[in-house]
Design an enzyme around this catalytic site. Structure first.
Site, PDB file in Angstrom:
ATOM      1  CE  LYS A  47      -1.759   3.065   1.853  1.00  0.00           C
ATOM      2  NZ  LYS A  47      -1.495   4.462   1.418  1.00  0.00           N
ATOM      3  N   GLY A  95      -4.418   3.356  -2.239  1.00  0.00           N
ATOM      4  CA  GLY A  95      -5.558   3.770  -1.418  1.00  0.00           C
ATOM      5  C   GLY A  95      -5.143   4.694  -0.293  1.00  0.00           C
ATOM      6  N   GLY A 131      -4.481   5.980   3.541  1.00  0.00           N
ATOM      7  CA  GLY A 131      -3.896   5.347   4.725  1.00  0.00           C
ATOM      8  C   GLY A 131      -4.930   4.844   5.724  1.00  0.00           C
ATOM      9  N   PRO A 132      -5.819   5.726   6.172  1.00  0.00           N
ATOM     10  CG  PRO A 132      -6.567   7.686   7.148  1.00  0.00           C
ATOM     11  CD  PRO A 132      -5.889   7.171   5.925  1.00  0.00           C
ATOM     12  N   GLY A 177      -4.775   1.356   4.092  1.00  0.00           N
ATOM     13  CA  GLY A 177      -3.595   1.082   4.933  1.00  0.00           C
ATOM     14  C   GLY A 177      -4.004   0.376   6.214  1.00  0.00           C
ATOM     15  CD  GLU A 237      13.536   1.443   8.996  1.00  0.00           C
ATOM     16  OE1 GLU A 237      14.052   2.500   9.420  1.00  0.00           O
ATOM     17  OE2 GLU A 237      14.106   0.344   9.065  1.00  0.00           O
ATOM     18  CB  CYS A 280      13.218   9.801   7.566  1.00  0.00           C
ATOM     19  SG  CYS A 280      13.958   8.534   6.552  1.00  0.00           S
ATOM     20  CD  GLU A 333      10.613  13.476  10.519  1.00  0.00           C
ATOM     21  OE1 GLU A 333       9.460  13.016  10.639  1.00  0.00           O
ATOM     22  OE2 GLU A 333      11.571  12.805  10.133  1.00  0.00           O
TER      23      GLU A 333
HETATM   24  P1  NAD Z   1       2.407   8.854   7.066  1.00  0.00           P
HETATM   25  O1  NAD Z   1       2.686   8.126   8.320  1.00  0.00           O
HETATM   26  O2  NAD Z   1       1.288   9.810   7.057  1.00  0.00           O
HETATM   27  O3  NAD Z   1       2.120   7.840   5.867  1.00  0.00           O
HETATM   28  C1  NAD Z   1       2.960   6.748   5.562  1.00  0.00           C
HETATM   29  C2  NAD Z   1       2.131   5.632   4.945  1.00  0.00           C
HETATM   30  O4  NAD Z   1       1.197   5.169   5.916  1.00  0.00           O
HETATM   31  C3  NAD Z   1       1.296   6.071   3.742  1.00  0.00           C
HETATM   32  O5  NAD Z   1       1.245   5.017   2.811  1.00  0.00           O
HETATM   33  C4  NAD Z   1      -0.074   6.300   4.347  1.00  0.00           C
HETATM   34  O6  NAD Z   1      -1.112   6.152   3.430  1.00  0.00           O
HETATM   35  C5  NAD Z   1      -0.111   5.207   5.389  1.00  0.00           C
HETATM   36  N1  NAD Z   1      -1.047   5.445   6.494  1.00  0.00           N
HETATM   37  C6  NAD Z   1      -1.497   6.630   6.986  1.00  0.00           C
HETATM   38  N2  NAD Z   1      -2.361   6.419   7.987  1.00  0.00           N
HETATM   39  C7  NAD Z   1      -2.465   5.071   8.157  1.00  0.00           C
HETATM   40  C8  NAD Z   1      -3.181   4.233   9.037  1.00  0.00           C
HETATM   41  N3  NAD Z   1      -3.989   4.729   9.978  1.00  0.00           N
HETATM   42  N4  NAD Z   1      -3.023   2.901   8.933  1.00  0.00           N
HETATM   43  C9  NAD Z   1      -2.201   2.369   8.008  1.00  0.00           C
HETATM   44  N5  NAD Z   1      -1.504   3.108   7.136  1.00  0.00           N
HETATM   45  C10 NAD Z   1      -1.622   4.444   7.199  1.00  0.00           C
HETATM   46  O7  NAD Z   1       3.783   9.528   6.697  1.00  0.00           O
HETATM   47  P2  NAD Z   1       4.107  10.396   5.405  1.00  0.00           P
HETATM   48  O8  NAD Z   1       3.592  11.768   5.620  1.00  0.00           O
HETATM   49  O9  NAD Z   1       3.692   9.674   4.188  1.00  0.00           O
HETATM   50  O10 NAD Z   1       5.709  10.365   5.437  1.00  0.00           O
HETATM   51  C11 NAD Z   1       6.448  11.252   6.184  1.00  0.00           C
HETATM   52  C12 NAD Z   1       6.978  10.616   7.450  1.00  0.00           C
HETATM   53  O11 NAD Z   1       7.646   9.391   7.166  1.00  0.00           O
HETATM   54  C13 NAD Z   1       8.015  11.449   8.131  1.00  0.00           C
HETATM   55  O12 NAD Z   1       7.723  11.518   9.510  1.00  0.00           O
HETATM   56  C14 NAD Z   1       9.316  10.704   7.914  1.00  0.00           C
HETATM   57  O13 NAD Z   1      10.306  10.899   8.839  1.00  0.00           O
HETATM   58  C15 NAD Z   1       8.888   9.315   7.864  1.00  0.00           C
HETATM   59  N6  NAD Z   1       9.844   8.509   7.090  1.00  0.00           N
HETATM   60  C16 NAD Z   1      10.685   7.651   7.752  1.00  0.00           C
HETATM   61  C17 NAD Z   1      11.605   6.903   7.056  1.00  0.00           C
HETATM   62  C18 NAD Z   1      12.534   5.949   7.741  1.00  0.00           C
HETATM   63  O14 NAD Z   1      13.118   5.126   7.065  1.00  0.00           O
HETATM   64  N7  NAD Z   1      12.706   5.999   9.020  1.00  0.00           N
HETATM   65  C19 NAD Z   1      11.671   7.026   5.689  1.00  0.00           C
HETATM   66  C20 NAD Z   1      10.819   7.907   5.041  1.00  0.00           C
HETATM   67  C21 NAD Z   1       9.890   8.645   5.767  1.00  0.00           C
END
Ligand code: NAD
Length: 462
Positions: free
Chosen positions: A170, A201, A203-204, A207, A245, A279, A369
Site C-alpha cells: 500500500k 488507497g 492510509g486510514p 492502509g 521505520e 527522514c 521533525e
Molecule cells: P504517514 O505516516 O502519514 O504515511 C505513511 C504511509 O502510511 C502512507 O502510505 C499512508 O497512506 C499510510 N497510512 C497513513 N495512515 C495510516 C493508518 N492509519 N493505517 C495504516 N496506514 C496508514 O507519513 P508520510 O507523511 O507519508 O511520510 C512522512 C513521514 O515518514 C516522516 O515523519 C518521515 O520521517 C517518515 N519517514 C521515515 C523513514 C525511515 O526510514 N525511518 C523514511 C521515510 C519517511
C-alpha cells in the site's frame, strides 16, 4: 507513464471494488496528472488472499530461483530508469537530475544487492546438535511513504521476495504512479502471480485494513511516528511481527578540529536535497562556540545556492506544516539567516531553503521533525555538551560527525544514540543496516540485516 485504473492483484490489473479515486498532483505546478483507485477493505482482502494462496509455492522456491527473479527485477528497473525518474519528478517534484541519480539509481542498487543475497545467504545453519532453518515469515503488508517512493518500496519488497515471503503493498497517496511502475517491473521479471500485489488507497482506509488484516503475518511500515505507533499497537494486540521505520531529527556534529567549510557545505546539501523531505536528514548542525559565527556565514552562503535549484514540497499540507515550523522558530527567538515562511513562487508548493541560527536545544525547531528544507544551527561549549544536545531528542535515526581525523570522529560517533552515523562525509552504503534507535523505529532495512527481518527460525534437534 500512463496510470492504471486498476489494482495489481494475483498477477493482473483488476478493477477495484470501489469507484473512489485518488488525484495525483504535480507539486511543481499543482496540475492533476492522473487518477488511481482508492481501494477499500474488500480490495485489500482480495490482495491478501492472493498473497496467502501464493505463499506455499513461493516459500518453497529454491533461493537460486528467487535470486534469478530478483536479478530480472533489477534489469526491468534498469530498462525503465528514465521512466522511473520522470515519474518521480512528476508526482514528488524532485529535480530530474536528483530523480535520476537517487530515486532511480538507489533502488536499482538495492534490488541488485538482494539478487546477490538471495543467492548467497545461508537459509540453514548448524548449532550443536540442531539444524536451524531460516524460513519466510509469511504474508507481508508493506506500507510506504512518498519521500523516496521507489526506494521505500524496494527496501521492503526485495528482501521479502528474497526471503520467500509474499507481499501486499500500500504505497503513499501522493506517489502511486511510481508504485504502479514497480508492479509492472515485477510482472516483467516473471515473479509468479500473487507473490506481489499492489493496492493504492488512503492510509486510514486501505492502509489500516491491510495492517489489521488477520491474513498478514508481518507489517513493515515506513512513515510518521504517529501512524507507526498505531500500527505497532494493533500488531502487538494481534501478536503480529512489525517493523517500523519512522521519523528523525539527526545531528550533524562538527568538532573543533574539522574542516569547517566542507562540513557546513555537505551538511547544508544534505538538508536541502529532496527539499528536506528525508527522514535521516541532518537537520541540526552543532558547532563549537569559537567557530559558530563563521559556520553561520558559510551556511547562509551555501543555502543561497539552493534557492533556484530546490524542488517543491510534495503537497499543500506539507508546505503549510513546514511554514508553520518556520514561523514557530521565529516566534521562539531563533535568528533567521536565510529563507523564511514566504512563498518564493506563485505556483507550486515551494519553500525557500531556510537556515536558523541561535537555535537552542529546547526550541520546537530543534526537537520536532519538520520534513522540509530547514536547517537549525546550535552552539555547544565542549564535547560532552555536544553529545548531550545530539542525543537530546526522542529520535535516533542518523547523524554525522566531522573531525580532523576519522578516529576522533569515530570516538564521538560511538557515543551517539542513533542507528547510523556518517564519519567525515562517509558515503551511503546500500548493504549497511538502516533503521532507528529510540522513537525512530523498530527493525532494520537493507543488506543482510534487512533480509533477516523477513525470516523466522525453526530448530530441528538431532
Ligand atoms: P504517514 O505516516 O502519514 O504515511 C505513511 C504511509 O502510511 C502512507 O502510505 C499512508 O497512506 C499510510 N497510512 C497513513 N495512515 C495510516 C493508518 N492509519 N493505517 C495504516 N496506514 C496508514 O507519513 P508520510 O507523511 O507519508 O511520510 C512522512 C513521514 O515518514 C516522516 O515523519 C518521515 O520521517 C517518515 N519517514 C521515515 C523513514 C525511515 O526510514 N525511518 C523514511 C521515510 C519517511
Amino acid at each position: 507513464m500512463k496510470a492504471h485504473d486498476g489494482l495489481y492483484i494475483d498477477g493482473a490489473w483488476r478493477p477495484a471494488a470501489t469507484t473512489e479515486v485518488i488525484e495525483v498532483v504535480n507539486p511543481a505546478d499543482e496540475q492533476v496528472i492522473a487518477h488511481v483507485p482508492a481501494a477499500g477493505a474488500p480490495d485489500v482482502d482480495a490482495a491478501v488472499r492472493a498473497a496467502r494462496a501464493a505463499l506455499p509455492a513461493w516459500a518453497a522456491t529454491p533461493p537460486a530461483e528467487r535470486a534469478a527473479r530478483l536479478a530480472a527485477l533489477r534489469d526491468a528497473l534498469v530498462a525503465r530508469k528514465d521512466e522511473i525518474a520522470e515519474t518521480v519528478t512528476a508526482e514528488l517534484g524532485s529535480p530530474l537530475q536528483f530523480s535520476q541519480a537517487v530515486h532511480a539509481a538507489v533502488p536499482i542498487a538495492v534490488a541488485g544487492s538482494y539478487a546477490e543475497l538471495a543467492a548467497t545467504h545461508s537459509f540453514e545453519e548448524k548449532v550443536g546438535n540442531s539444524t536451524v532453518l531460516h524460513e519466510p515469515v509469511g504474508v507481508v503488508a508493506a506500507i510506504t511513504p512518498w519521500n523516496y517512493p521507489l526506494h521505500q518500496i524496494v527496501a521492503k519488497a526485495a528482501p521479502a521476495l528474497a526471503a520467500g515471503c509474499t507481499i501486499v503493498l500500500k504505497p503513499a497517496e501522493d506517489t502511486p504512479l511510481t508504485a504502479q511502475l514497480f508492479a509492472e517491473a515485477v510482472h516483467e521479471a516473471g515473479v509468479p502471480a500473487g507473490v506481489f500485489n499492489l493496492v493504492t488507497g488512503l492510509g486510514p482506509v486501505a492502509g489500516q485494513a491491510l495492517a489489521e488484516h488477520p491474513g498478514v503475518d508481518l507489517v513493515s511500515f515506513t512513515g510518521s511516528t504517529a501512524v507507526g505507533r498505531q500500527i505497532g499497537a494493533a500488531a502487538g494486540a494481534a501478536v503480529k511481527r512489525v517493523a517500523l521505520e519512522l521519523g528523525g531529527k539527526s545531528a550533524n556534529v562538527i568538532l573543533p578540529s574539522a574542516d569547517l567549510a566542507r562540513a557546513v557545505h555537505v551538511g547544508v546539501a544534505n538538508v536541502m536535497s529532496n527539499s528536506g523531505q528525508t527522514c535521516s536528514a541532518w537537520t541540526r548542525m552543532l558547532v563549537h562556540r569559537d567557530r559558530y559565527d563563521e559556520a553561520v556565514g558559510l551556511a547562509r552562503t551555501a543555502a543561497a545556492k539552493y534557492a533556484d535549484r530546490i524542488g517543491p514540497l510534495v503537497n499543500a499540507g506539507q508546505r503549510t506544516r513546514v511554514r508553520g515550523y518556520i514561523e514557530k522558530g521565529i516566534a521562539e527567538g531563533a535568528r533567521l539567516v536565510a529563507g523564511g515562511p514566504e512563498s518564493p513562487c506563485e505556483k507550486g508548493y515551494f519553500v525557500s531553503p531556510t537556515v536558523f541560527a541561535d537555535v537552542t536545544p529546547a526550541m520546537t525547531i530543534a526537537q520536532e521533525e519538520i520534513f522540509g528544507p530547514v536547517l537549525s544551527i546550535l552552539r555547544y561549549d565542549d564535547e560532552d555538551d555536544a553529545l548531550r544536545i545530539a542525543n537530546g531528542t526522542v529520535y535516533g535515526l542518523a547523524g554525522a560527525v566531522w573531525a580532523g581525523d576519522a578516529a576522533e570522529a569515530e570516538a564521538f560517533a560511538r557515543r551517539m544514540d542513533t542507528g547510523q552515523v556518517d564519519i567525515n562525509g562517509g558515503r551511503f552504503n546500500p548493504l549497511a543496516p538502516f533503521g532507528g534507535y529510540k522513537q525512530s523505529g523498530v527493525g532494520r532495512e537493507l543488506g543482510a540485516h534487512g533480509l533477516t527481518e523477513y525470516l523466522q527460525t525453526k530448530s530441528l534437534q538431532f
